[in-house]
Scaffold this motif. Structure first.
Motif, mmCIF file in Angstrom:
data_model
loop_
_atom_site.group_PDB
_atom_site.id
_atom_site.type_symbol
_atom_site.label_atom_id
_atom_site.label_comp_id
_atom_site.label_asym_id
_atom_site.label_seq_id
_atom_site.Cartn_x
_atom_site.Cartn_y
_atom_site.Cartn_z
ATOM 1 N N LEU A 61 0.848 -1.200 0.000
ATOM 2 C CA LEU A 61 0.000 0.000 0.000
ATOM 3 C C LEU A 61 0.880 1.247 0.000
ATOM 4 N N ALA A 62 1.947 1.229 0.800
ATOM 5 C CA ALA A 62 2.848 2.389 0.841
ATOM 6 C C ALA A 62 3.527 2.581 -0.511
ATOM 7 N N ARG A 63 3.880 1.481 -1.164
ATOM 8 C CA ARG A 63 4.499 1.569 -2.500
ATOM 9 C C ARG A 63 3.580 2.330 -3.459
ATOM 10 N N ARG A 64 2.269 2.220 -3.199
ATOM 11 C CA ARG A 64 1.271 2.855 -4.069
ATOM 12 C C ARG A 64 0.748 4.164 -3.463
ATOM 13 N N GLY A 65 1.508 4.731 -2.528
ATOM 14 C CA GLY A 65 1.187 6.078 -2.056
ATOM 15 C C GLY A 65 0.283 6.170 -0.847
ATOM 16 N N VAL A 66 -0.012 5.023 -0.217
ATOM 17 C CA VAL A 66 -0.893 5.028 0.956
ATOM 18 C C VAL A 66 -0.033 5.012 2.221
ATOM 19 N N ASN A 67 -0.191 6.014 3.073
ATOM 20 C CA ASN A 67 0.526 6.016 4.352
ATOM 21 C C ASN A 67 -0.077 4.966 5.274
ATOM 22 N N GLY A 68 0.755 4.399 6.151
ATOM 23 C CA GLY A 68 0.226 3.297 6.954
ATOM 24 C C GLY A 68 0.699 3.283 8.385
ATOM 25 N N VAL A 69 -0.204 2.804 9.255
ATOM 26 C CA VAL A 69 0.157 2.497 10.638
ATOM 27 C C VAL A 69 0.020 0.988 10.795
ATOM 28 N N GLY A 70 1.128 0.335 11.153
ATOM 29 C CA GLY A 70 1.092 -1.098 11.416
ATOM 30 C C GLY A 70 1.093 -1.331 12.912
ATOM 31 N N GLY A 71 0.228 -2.236 13.372
ATOM 32 C CA GLY A 71 0.212 -2.591 14.787
ATOM 33 C C GLY A 71 0.500 -4.076 14.937
ATOM 34 N N ASP A 72 1.291 -4.432 15.938
ATOM 35 C CA ASP A 72 1.517 -5.856 16.217
ATOM 36 C C ASP A 72 1.820 -6.013 17.699
ATOM 37 N N LEU A 73 1.777 -7.257 18.156
ATOM 38 C CA LEU A 73 2.013 -7.546 19.568
ATOM 39 C C LEU A 73 3.356 -7.007 20.043
ATOM 40 N N ASP A 74 4.393 -7.288 19.251
ATOM 41 C CA ASP A 74 5.753 -6.933 19.640
ATOM 42 C C ASP A 74 6.105 -5.565 19.052
ATOM 43 N N GLN A 75 6.152 -4.565 19.933
ATOM 44 C CA GLN A 75 6.368 -3.188 19.487
ATOM 45 C C GLN A 75 7.704 -3.020 18.767
ATOM 46 N N GLU A 76 8.764 -3.655 19.326
ATOM 47 C CA GLU A 76 10.095 -3.493 18.718
ATOM 48 C C GLU A 76 10.148 -4.117 17.339
ATOM 49 N N GLU A 77 9.587 -5.327 17.228
ATOM 50 C CA GLU A 77 9.580 -6.031 15.944
ATOM 51 C C GLU A 77 8.788 -5.220 14.917
ATOM 52 N N MET A 78 7.666 -4.680 15.354
ATOM 53 C CA MET A 78 6.812 -3.891 14.450
ATOM 54 C C MET A 78 7.550 -2.636 13.982
ATOM 55 N N ALA A 79 8.262 -1.996 14.921
ATOM 56 C CA ALA A 79 9.007 -0.778 14.560
ATOM 57 C C ALA A 79 10.117 -1.115 13.573
ATOM 58 N N THR A 80 10.770 -2.274 13.768
ATOM 59 C CA THR A 80 11.838 -2.684 12.859
ATOM 60 C C THR A 80 11.289 -2.945 11.461
ATOM 61 N N VAL A 81 10.129 -3.608 11.411
ATOM 62 C CA VAL A 81 9.504 -3.895 10.098
ATOM 63 C C VAL A 81 9.142 -2.586 9.401
ATOM 64 N N ALA A 82 8.603 -1.642 10.158
ATOM 65 C CA ALA A 82 8.230 -0.351 9.555
ATOM 66 C C ALA A 82 9.470 0.359 9.007
ATOM 67 N N GLU A 83 10.567 0.309 9.772
ATOM 68 C CA GLU A 83 11.818 0.941 9.293
ATOM 69 C C GLU A 83 12.291 0.292 7.999
ATOM 70 N N LYS A 84 12.218 -1.046 7.961
ATOM 71 C CA LYS A 84 12.651 -1.766 6.751
ATOM 72 C C LYS A 84 11.801 -1.365 5.555
ATOM 73 N N ILE A 85 10.485 -1.272 5.777
ATOM 74 C CA ILE A 85 9.595 -0.893 4.674
ATOM 75 C C ILE A 85 9.961 0.498 4.157
ATOM 76 N N ASN A 86 10.154 1.436 5.084
ATOM 77 C CA ASN A 86 10.508 2.801 4.666
ATOM 78 C C ASN A 86 11.840 2.803 3.918
ATOM 79 N N ALA A 87 12.793 1.976 4.392
ATOM 80 C CA ALA A 87 14.092 1.909 3.708
ATOM 81 C C ALA A 87 13.918 1.312 2.315
#
Ligand SMILES: NC(=O)c1ccc[n+]([C@@H]2O[C@H](COP(=O)([O-])OP(=O)(O)OC[C@H]3O[C@@H](n4cnc5c(N)ncnc54)[C@H](O)[C@@H]3O)[C@@H](O)[C@H]2O)c1
Length: 277
Positions: free
Chosen positions: A47-73
């Protein structure tokens, strides 16, 4: 662009990218629950690749933050791409949805789309089902959809509408040994979707579900790693291969888009035809 298949992939999955473009989605914001891996992470990225900003939520906050960083990178060089943020959000907590709404509004100033994707997949003989397994499965798969849907609907009512997609499963219409808890939870998701659509439709809130069959994620790793299980699974798939998360994304993207603006309360199977077998 081709999404790389995970290691150990049996080569029966089509990982090719999808070219569909819905320009009206550019600049909108989505919340995806259970986005720390699997389909949720891919949904957020595509979705982000196609211009949609996103909030991802998951149980593990650190893991979720790492995934979000990877996506942005990954998307740093992609023109017109959106941005994503990751937060800790346990969907069994009735307050988690409000946190996700608040994060979207703080980070992006708007919220238009919501994907109730978080899920757990337990297996047990019927007589071995424990109270803990029941509570966890219904807590995540069913209550999580209700709580997420409530938070989304409360917000969408204030902005004239929105679109919600719930992750059901082909399991919603199938009965299989050892799957009573999971399959009944997904039947509940399918029916909840219709109930939500009927009640929220007058507020211009569309609610649909997707019913994937076997999709190549951690949740189905046991099939990939067991040749006999894979062969058995494929006998129930007319297309004779398991699906890629990208192929589920195709249905999600359509349901979230204005191309589906008169579609609500339905379930789209993405299962290689397996609901018929
Ligand atoms: N993989 C399949 O074959 C398949 C088939 C049909 C339906 N589904 C459904 O699709 C959705 C995504 O499946 P997947 O294969 O990507 O699964 P997955 O197991 O790879 O990922 C599920 C994610 O949900 C998160 N999660 C679990 N409990 C949570 C909670 N309480 N709060 C927040 N997050 C939580 C997990 O941490 C994980 O990141 C699920 O609802 C699943 O039931 C999957």
């Amino acid at each position: 662009m081709t999404t790389q298949a995970p290691d150990g992939n049996p080569g029966r999955v089509n990982y090719d990218a999808l070219p569909a473009i819905n320009p009206e989605l550019v600049g909108r914001t989505v919340v995806v629950t259970g986005a720390g891996r699997g389909m949720g992470a891919l949904f957020l990225e595509e979705l982000a690749r196609r211009g949609v900003n996103g909030v991802g939520g998951d149980l593990d906050q650190e893991e979720m933050a790492t995934v979000a960083e990877k996506i942005n990178a990954n998307l740093a060089g992609t023109s017109g791409a959106g941005r994503v943020v990751g937060v800790g959000a346990d969907v069994t907590d009735p307050a988690a949805g409000d946190t996700l709404v608040a994060t979207a509004l703080r980070e992006f100033g708007r919220l238009d789309l919501w994907v109730n994707n978080a899920g757990v997949f337990p297996q047990a003989e019927f007589t071995d089902i424990t109270p803990q397994q029941l509570a966890l499965t219904y807590g995540v798969n069913v209550n999580g959809v209700v709580y997420g849907g409530q938070a989304a609907a409360r917000h969408f009512r204030t902005v004239g509408g929105g679109a919600i997609v719930n992750m059901a499963s082909v399991a919603a219409v199938r009965a299989r040994p050892t799957r009573a808890t999971y399959n009944s939870s997904k039947a509940a998701v399918r029916h909840l979707t219709t109930c939500m659509a009927v009640e929220l439709g007058p507020d211009n809130i569309r609610v649909n579900s997707i019913a994937p069959g076997y999709i190549d994620t951690e949740m189905t790793r046991w099939i990939r790693e067991d040749r006999a299980a894979m062969d058995r699974a494929l006998t129930t798939v007319p297309l004779r291969r398991i699906g890629a998360p990208m192929e589920v994304f195709g249905a999600l993207y359509f349901l979230l888009s204005d191309s589906a603006r008169y579609i609500t309360g339905t379930s789209i199977p993405v299962d290689g035809g397996s609901q018929h077998v």
